[in-house]
Scaffold this motif. Structure first.
Motif, mmCIF file in Angstrom:
data_model
loop_
_atom_site.group_PDB
_atom_site.id
_atom_site.type_symbol
_atom_site.label_atom_id
_atom_site.label_comp_id
_atom_site.label_asym_id
_atom_site.label_seq_id
_atom_site.Cartn_x
_atom_site.Cartn_y
_atom_site.Cartn_z
ATOM 1 N N GLY A 6 0.809 -1.218 0.000
ATOM 2 C CA GLY A 6 0.000 0.000 0.000
ATOM 3 C C GLY A 6 0.840 1.265 0.000
ATOM 4 N N ASP A 7 2.126 1.158 0.334
ATOM 5 C CA ASP A 7 3.013 2.322 0.274
ATOM 6 C C ASP A 7 3.447 2.585 -1.163
ATOM 7 O OD1 ASP A 7 2.857 2.382 3.037
ATOM 8 O OD2 ASP A 7 4.842 1.477 3.349
ATOM 9 N N LEU A 8 4.021 3.747 -1.384
ATOM 10 C CA LEU A 8 4.717 4.045 -2.633
ATOM 11 C C LEU A 8 6.209 4.129 -2.346
ATOM 12 C CD1 LEU A 8 2.644 6.799 -4.525
ATOM 13 C CD2 LEU A 8 3.003 4.422 -5.215
ATOM 14 N N LEU A 9 6.988 3.423 -3.131
ATOM 15 C CA LEU A 9 8.436 3.462 -3.030
ATOM 16 C C LEU A 9 8.960 4.560 -3.951
ATOM 17 C CD1 LEU A 9 11.195 2.262 -2.136
ATOM 18 C CD2 LEU A 9 11.012 0.726 -4.112
ATOM 19 N N ILE A 10 9.734 5.496 -3.410
ATOM 20 C CA ILE A 10 10.368 6.548 -4.205
ATOM 21 C C ILE A 10 11.776 6.093 -4.567
ATOM 22 C CG2 ILE A 10 11.071 8.961 -4.295
ATOM 23 C CD1 ILE A 10 9.111 9.550 -2.046
ATOM 24 N N VAL A 11 12.092 6.126 -5.855
ATOM 25 C CA VAL A 11 13.428 5.767 -6.335
ATOM 26 C C VAL A 11 13.970 6.918 -7.164
ATOM 27 C CG1 VAL A 11 14.800 4.139 -7.664
ATOM 28 C CG2 VAL A 11 12.811 3.319 -6.388
ATOM 29 N N ASP A 12 15.068 7.500 -6.707
ATOM 30 C CA ASP A 12 15.772 8.535 -7.467
ATOM 31 C C ASP A 12 16.995 7.925 -8.140
ATOM 32 O OD1 ASP A 12 14.210 10.865 -6.771
ATOM 33 O OD2 ASP A 12 15.080 10.734 -4.770
ATOM 34 N N ILE A 13 17.142 8.152 -9.462
ATOM 35 C CA ILE A 13 18.338 7.726 -10.180
ATOM 36 C C ILE A 13 19.368 8.845 -10.075
ATOM 37 C CG2 ILE A 13 19.309 6.992 -12.379
ATOM 38 C CD1 ILE A 13 16.590 5.914 -13.163
ATOM 39 N N LEU A 14 20.370 8.645 -9.225
ATOM 40 C CA LEU A 14 21.409 9.648 -9.024
ATOM 41 C C LEU A 14 22.441 9.622 -10.140
ATOM 42 C CD1 LEU A 14 22.026 9.126 -5.196
ATOM 43 C CD2 LEU A 14 20.351 10.618 -6.309
#
Length: 420
Positions: free
Chosen positions: A85-93
């Motif tokens: 139910g969460d949203l995973l935030i993924v930043d491509i550095l």
């Protein structure tokens, strides 16, 4: 930065590494490492055929590419505290090829694009291009050139083909049921309508030996995109991208792989990007209850990076939803994009490229594909935009006629397969 949580030794196969990744989706594949929200870390990634495709002038390796072994994904990585139910935030550095290496693996200074044979998966234009071809690309800093497609040079738009969370048991069962139902409508089709679970060549990380037969028979193939993200092959998910993935299992169990040096919209030759191994640097965080907060139930959300090569001029080709035999189809955008690409191939052939060279180029270069009209019955209109600056000659129409290139050695073709 936590450092490299998934190192790969270029001298060893994917399955002989310090940490073993996976090439199937299943909720019981254990994580290789745990990170916390707010952490940044590095991950190595192996190209999708783990070294089976060679830097040579033959396409027999594309013809015989072992489809059951793809994709070799790095991970999964457990994100502490992430819940369904969460949203995973993924930043491509950052993302790039295998750094400072020259060698036999794609990503070590080179990559490849392939047209897949009809007998081994086919491509977007499988009826017009049923045979296997290959183009090898050499990397020169940010640029790519190919001895198999002369007269072009372009900056890479480096990105992962795959970023994904793990499915729940319920979601996995849904995938398998609906894809099996599709296969059942034409089980002998070549190429097949979908790829069912396949235990042979499955890589399941550190799954206990006692569970491998069961999980191998249940685990989903990584070929298509699905609700968890997966093999979406979105060329704009490059450095600076922020992505939001739905979480279906405790810890999210996030994986990445299938890096491309460049790609045209659609990855139209199937092995259509410039395939390579390399690395990614990632930052992760979690939005609690984010799926409900933002109405996300079965899709990822993206904020693409702004590292795209900058082009000021394009030449574009359109297509409508009419078959090559003249049959009218109703608002068929898939067909209209095929026709737009075929028109672009015909145009490039007037300059001396073979149709296969042109097709490979459209799969690898950063071309733009667009749905231009989807409402004007009965014809959908799709377009493909090619940046003119990638050519070292004037590609625009003129009264002087098309410039004639030297096609060089051309794109290697594999031995003719026998079709079913």
């Amino acid at each position: 930065m936590l450092g490299n949580l998934f190192p790969l030794d270029s001298s060893k196969p994917f399955t002989d590494q310090e940490k073993i990744g996976h090439n199937r989706y299943h909720p019981e594949i254990p994580p290789v490492a745990t990170v916390k929200p707010g952490d940044s870390f590095r991950v190595d990634s192996r190209e999708w055929f783990d070294g089976d495709i060679k830097n040579d002038d033959s396409a027999d390796d594309i013809l015989n590419a072992p489809m059951k072994k793809v994709h070799g994904l790095s991970g999964p990585f457990r994100i502490e505290g992430a819940q369904p139910g969460d949203l995973l935030i993924v930043d491509i550095l950052d993302v790039g090829p295998i750094p400072q290496e020259q060698g036999p693996l794609a990503g070590q200074g080179w990559g490849y694009t392939g047209i897949f044979a009809k007998s081994n998966g086919g491509s977007f234009l499988v009826e017009q291009f049923p045979d296997a071809y290959k183009a090898v690309w050499d990397f020169h800093g940010p640029w790519a050139t190919s001895r198999h497609i002369p007269g072009v040079k372009f900056e890479g738009l480096i990105h992962p083909g795959i970023m994904a969370t793990a499915p729940s048991a319920e979601l996995l069962a849904k995938w398998n049921a609906r894809e099996a139902a599709l296969i059942a409508t034409d089980p002998d089709r070549v190429p097949p309508l979908a790829l069912p679970p396949e235990p042979e060549e499955s890589v399941l990380g550190s799954v206990p030996q006692a569970d491998r037969e069961r999980i191998g028979a249940e685990a989903a193939r990584t070929a298509p995109p699905r609700e968890n993200g997966g093999n979406q092959d979105i060329k704009n998910l490059t450095k600076g991208t922020r992505a939001f993935y739905p979480v279906f299992v405790e810890g999210a169990n996030f994986s990445i792989g299938d890096l491309h040096f460049s790609q045209g919209d659609g990855e139209i030759t199937f092995c259509g990007g410039i395939e390579m191994g390399g690395y990614m640097e990632l930052h992760v965080d979690v939005i609690k209850n984010g799926m409900e907060l933002y109405g996300v139930s079965e899709n990822a959300i993206f904020m693409p990076g702004r590292q795209d090569p900058q082009f000021s001029e394009w030449i574009a080709f359109s297509g409508t939803s009419v078959t090559l035999d003249g049959e009218q189809r109703y608002l068929d955008s898939h067909l209209s994009y095929q026709r737009a690409i075929l028109h672009a191939i015909d145009y490039l052939a007037t300059f001396g490229y073979s149709p296969e060279q042109a097709y490979l180029l459209l799969g690898a270069a950063p071309v733009e594909g667009r749905l231009s009209s989807v409402v004007d019955i009965p014809n959908s209109c799709s377009t493909v935009y090619i940046p003119t600056a990638i050519f070292d000659f004037d590609i625009r129409p003129s009264a002087d006629g098309p410039h004639q290139i030297d096609p060089g050695i051309g794109a290697p073709k594999a031995a003719d397969p026998v079709y079913g």
